[in-house]
Design a protein around this motif. Sequence first.
Motif, PDB file in Angstrom:
ATOM      1  N   ASN A 186     -65.830  20.424  14.053  1.00 34.78           N
ATOM      2  CA  ASN A 186     -65.098  21.128  15.100  1.00 34.78           C
ATOM      3  C   ASN A 186     -64.492  20.086  16.019  1.00 34.78           C
ATOM      4  O   ASN A 186     -65.142  19.078  16.319  1.00 34.78           O
ATOM      5  CB  ASN A 186     -66.054  21.989  15.935  1.00 34.78           C
ATOM      6  CG  ASN A 186     -66.475  23.218  15.161  1.00 34.78           C
ATOM      7  OD1 ASN A 186     -65.657  23.862  14.503  1.00 34.78           O
ATOM      8  ND2 ASN A 186     -67.764  23.540  15.237  1.00 34.78           N
ATOM      9  N   SER A 187     -63.293  20.364  16.524  1.00 31.05           N
ATOM     10  CA  SER A 187     -62.660  19.366  17.397  1.00 31.05           C
ATOM     11  C   SER A 187     -63.530  19.083  18.617  1.00 31.05           C
ATOM     12  O   SER A 187     -63.523  17.963  19.139  1.00 31.05           O
ATOM     13  CB  SER A 187     -61.274  19.837  17.829  1.00 31.05           C
ATOM     14  OG  SER A 187     -60.432  19.829  16.705  1.00 31.05           O
ATOM     15  N   SER A 188     -64.305  20.073  19.047  1.00 33.03           N
ATOM     16  CA  SER A 188     -65.165  19.848  20.210  1.00 33.03           C
ATOM     17  C   SER A 188     -66.287  18.843  19.906  1.00 33.03           C
ATOM     18  O   SER A 188     -66.897  18.289  20.808  1.00 33.03           O
ATOM     19  CB  SER A 188     -65.756  21.173  20.697  1.00 33.03           C
ATOM     20  OG  SER A 188     -66.408  21.798  19.620  1.00 33.03           O
ATOM     21  N   ALA A 193     -59.555   9.691  13.451  1.00 31.54           N
ATOM     22  CA  ALA A 193     -59.722  11.148  13.473  1.00 31.54           C
ATOM     23  C   ALA A 193     -58.384  11.833  13.698  1.00 31.54           C
ATOM     24  O   ALA A 193     -57.529  11.343  14.424  1.00 31.54           O
ATOM     25  CB  ALA A 193     -60.694  11.548  14.571  1.00 31.54           C
ATOM     26  N   LYS A 194     -58.246  12.947  13.016  1.00 37.16           N
ATOM     27  CA  LYS A 194     -56.995  13.705  13.106  1.00 37.16           C
ATOM     28  C   LYS A 194     -57.310  15.118  13.574  1.00 37.16           C
ATOM     29  O   LYS A 194     -58.141  15.809  12.960  1.00 37.16           O
ATOM     30  CB  LYS A 194     -56.363  13.720  11.710  1.00 37.16           C
ATOM     31  CG  LYS A 194     -55.093  14.496  11.567  1.00 37.16           C
ATOM     32  CD  LYS A 194     -54.479  14.118  10.211  1.00 37.16           C
ATOM     33  CE  LYS A 194     -53.505  15.128   9.699  1.00 37.16           C
ATOM     34  NZ  LYS A 194     -52.982  14.769   8.370  1.00 37.16           N
ATOM     35  N   ASP A 195     -56.662  15.537  14.659  1.00 35.80           N
ATOM     36  CA  ASP A 195     -56.890  16.877  15.209  1.00 35.80           C
ATOM     37  C   ASP A 195     -55.905  17.879  14.612  1.00 35.80           C
ATOM     38  O   ASP A 195     -55.052  17.514  13.818  1.00 35.80           O
ATOM     39  CB  ASP A 195     -56.687  16.856  16.733  1.00 35.80           C
ATOM     40  CG  ASP A 195     -57.712  15.971  17.422  1.00 35.80           C
ATOM     41  OD1 ASP A 195     -58.843  15.870  16.912  1.00 35.80           O
ATOM     42  OD2 ASP A 195     -57.376  15.395  18.468  1.00 35.80           O
ATOM     43  N   LYS A 207     -65.716  16.145  17.933  1.00 28.13           N
ATOM     44  CA  LYS A 207     -65.081  14.912  17.431  1.00 28.13           C
ATOM     45  C   LYS A 207     -65.545  13.664  18.190  1.00 28.13           C
ATOM     46  O   LYS A 207     -65.934  12.660  17.586  1.00 28.13           O
ATOM     47  CB  LYS A 207     -63.557  15.044  17.536  1.00 28.13           C
ATOM     48  CG  LYS A 207     -62.826  13.796  17.095  1.00 28.13           C
ATOM     49  CD  LYS A 207     -61.342  13.859  17.348  1.00 28.13           C
ATOM     50  CE  LYS A 207     -61.008  13.581  18.795  1.00 28.13           C
ATOM     51  NZ  LYS A 207     -59.575  13.430  19.035  1.00 28.13           N
ATOM     52  N   ASP A 229     -59.776  27.438  12.927  1.00 27.36           N
ATOM     53  CA  ASP A 229     -58.901  26.378  13.429  1.00 27.36           C
ATOM     54  C   ASP A 229     -59.632  25.532  14.467  1.00 27.36           C
ATOM     55  O   ASP A 229     -60.837  25.627  14.619  1.00 27.36           O
ATOM     56  CB  ASP A 229     -57.547  26.908  13.928  1.00 27.36           C
ATOM     57  CG  ASP A 229     -57.681  28.174  14.705  1.00 27.36           C
ATOM     58  OD1 ASP A 229     -58.785  28.434  15.187  1.00 27.36           O
ATOM     59  OD2 ASP A 229     -56.674  28.890  14.834  1.00 27.36           O
ATOM     60  N   TYR A 230     -58.882  24.689  15.146  1.00 27.68           N
ATOM     61  CA  TYR A 230     -59.458  23.699  16.081  1.00 27.68           C
ATOM     62  C   TYR A 230     -60.503  22.818  15.394  1.00 27.68           C
ATOM     63  O   TYR A 230     -61.604  22.610  15.878  1.00 27.68           O
ATOM     64  CB  TYR A 230     -60.053  24.383  17.321  1.00 27.68           C
ATOM     65  CG  TYR A 230     -59.028  25.182  18.070  1.00 27.68           C
ATOM     66  CD1 TYR A 230     -58.008  24.538  18.763  1.00 27.68           C
ATOM     67  CD2 TYR A 230     -59.053  26.567  18.047  1.00 27.68           C
ATOM     68  CE1 TYR A 230     -57.024  25.266  19.412  1.00 27.68           C
ATOM     69  CE2 TYR A 230     -58.075  27.308  18.701  1.00 27.68           C
ATOM     70  CZ  TYR A 230     -57.064  26.645  19.383  1.00 27.68           C
ATOM     71  OH  TYR A 230     -56.091  27.356  20.016  1.00 27.68           O
ATOM     72  N   MET A 231     -60.134  22.346  14.207  1.00 30.58           N
ATOM     73  CA  MET A 231     -61.012  21.435  13.483  1.00 30.58           C
ATOM     74  C   MET A 231     -60.390  20.027  13.498  1.00 30.58           C
ATOM     75  O   MET A 231     -59.192  19.872  13.734  1.00 30.58           O
ATOM     76  CB  MET A 231     -61.172  21.870  12.016  1.00 30.58           C
ATOM     77  CG  MET A 231     -61.542  23.317  11.794  1.00 30.58           C
ATOM     78  SD  MET A 231     -63.198  23.745  12.359  1.00 30.58           S
ATOM     79  CE  MET A 231     -64.207  22.880  11.196  1.00 30.58           C
ATOM     80  N   SER A 232     -61.233  19.023  13.252  1.00 32.88           N
ATOM     81  CA  SER A 232     -60.741  17.641  13.152  1.00 32.88           C
ATOM     82  C   SER A 232     -61.297  16.995  11.887  1.00 32.88           C
ATOM     83  O   SER A 232     -62.441  17.277  11.507  1.00 32.88           O
ATOM     84  CB  SER A 232     -61.204  16.807  14.347  1.00 32.88           C
ATOM     85  OG  SER A 232     -60.656  17.314  15.537  1.00 32.88           O
ATOM     86  N   ASP A 259     -52.837  20.811   7.821  1.00 32.85           N
ATOM     87  CA  ASP A 259     -52.504  20.529   9.231  1.00 32.85           C
ATOM     88  C   ASP A 259     -51.191  21.179   9.644  1.00 32.85           C
ATOM     89  O   ASP A 259     -50.854  21.207  10.810  1.00 32.85           O
ATOM     90  CB  ASP A 259     -52.472  19.014   9.517  1.00 32.85           C
ATOM     91  CG  ASP A 259     -51.374  18.292   8.761  1.00 32.85           C
ATOM     92  OD1 ASP A 259     -50.667  18.944   7.960  1.00 32.85           O
ATOM     93  OD2 ASP A 259     -51.218  17.087   8.960  1.00 32.85           O
TER      94      ASP A 259
END
Length: 442
Positions: A419-421, A300-302, A423, A372-375, A350
């Motif tokens: 969403n990164s939250s 996974a890439k933040d 991940k 933003d704040y996606m992964s 990115d």
Amino acid sequence: MLVYKFGGTSVGSVINMNHVKDIINTKGKKIVVLSAMSGTTNALVEISGLIKVKEVSQAKHKISQLHHSYKSTVNDLITDKTLRSEVSSYVTSIFDALLDAASQPHSTLLHNTIVANGELLSTFMFSRLLQQEGLKATLLPALEFMRIDRTNEPDNFYIKQNLERLINQSQDSDIYITQGFICLDAEGQITNLQRGGSDYTATIIGAALEVEEVQIWTDIDGFHNNDPRFVNNTTALSHLSYDEAAELAYFGAKILHPQTVMPVRSLDIPLRLKNTMAPNAHGTLITNQIHGEGIKAIAAKDGITAIKIKSVRMLLAHGFLKKVFEVFEKYETSIDMITTSEIAVSLTIDDTTHLESITEELEKFATVEIDDYMSIVCLVGNQIIYHPDTPQLFQVLQDVNVRMIAYGGSNNNISLLVNSSDKLETLQKLQRYVFEGTVVSV
Ligand code: ADP
Ligand code: ASP
Ligand code: MG
């Protein structure tokens, strides 16, 4: 000739440096690329940040703290009096220069000069440790051969010429130690290959010298099938293909710098990942051979930004995509994922350096929405899109909010944008379903 690269933990203590010494104390010539001791580059980045905001006394305090810890490492590592005094003087000269830098106006060059010190310190100390133990070791200064060009690509011709010249100057050595990460830019100024860049240094050198193998020694027993920092029960993969490893590294598997595979792939030089703390473990061998089928690993890439670009007309007019791509090309911003519908195109980037200008230009012919704040969660494996288990994968994601899916762009990759939250949960659910055979009830 072989290239060995040891990362921050591998050279992060006196005990580990001695492990490294034992690992490389074998027959045959080798280049040994070292990172900074773990924690040092972070500390230097922090010091540079303090100098930038003119917190001079705090910066000097941090510098003295770091110097203190290096003094005690030197005392424990080097017992020979003459060598110890030589290493101590070198270490002091580095920290004096840092104290001097604390009062200077901040610039990118100053930042790069500051962060270069971690690798300069570790390689100097380690080369003297080897000399103390009677090994024939020579320190090759990376800043005398490692250079990138105006497009930030390695300047291969310059690197090969200068590296061979330096090696020829000390032909009776068995071990050539050099700094990872640091290099010169096209103007001859100090720069670096980005965080984690020592892996890339190792393969650039490996390709320049067309070595038999490049070995990356780290703190884990190879490439795992999922990110062990977030998921339990991950396991090491014994083999990966260059393409699989490159894709996983690009999509966030921290064990390899994203560019590491590139230099060795075209020359078919094997890349081996090994654990400094468990040298007998098999590790991972990366070659052009393909092993296994189905989903092999997940990464996974933040720090991903999603951009939805909607045509102001009712349908995507002929030439719309061309106009969109031209904007990204103009600002040299690469796109990771892309999906299109009848009236919109969604894509991810990115690097947001030019996001404002990109948005302004897109808004001349489209409406633009930014999240933003996606992964990106990336699943990799040989021909995975054809594997019978793969379609069931989507079952597991029923309660994860997947914003975009790229399926079929390549036969070996499926990418999900979340969403990164979300991940962590996504990685853990995929681990249980894909590798532990449990479909999670949702
Ligand atoms: P080094 O300092 O040796 O370069 P890194 O910290 O850069 O080491 O890389 C090794 C770390 O990468 C491991 O300790 C692990 O936490 C992390 N990592 C993330 N994804 C993976 C993966 N798929 N396989 C193995 N390690 C991974
Ligand atoms: N020391 C650098 C970093 O911490 C390079 C590396 O370790 O590969 O990013
Ligand atoms: Mg690393």
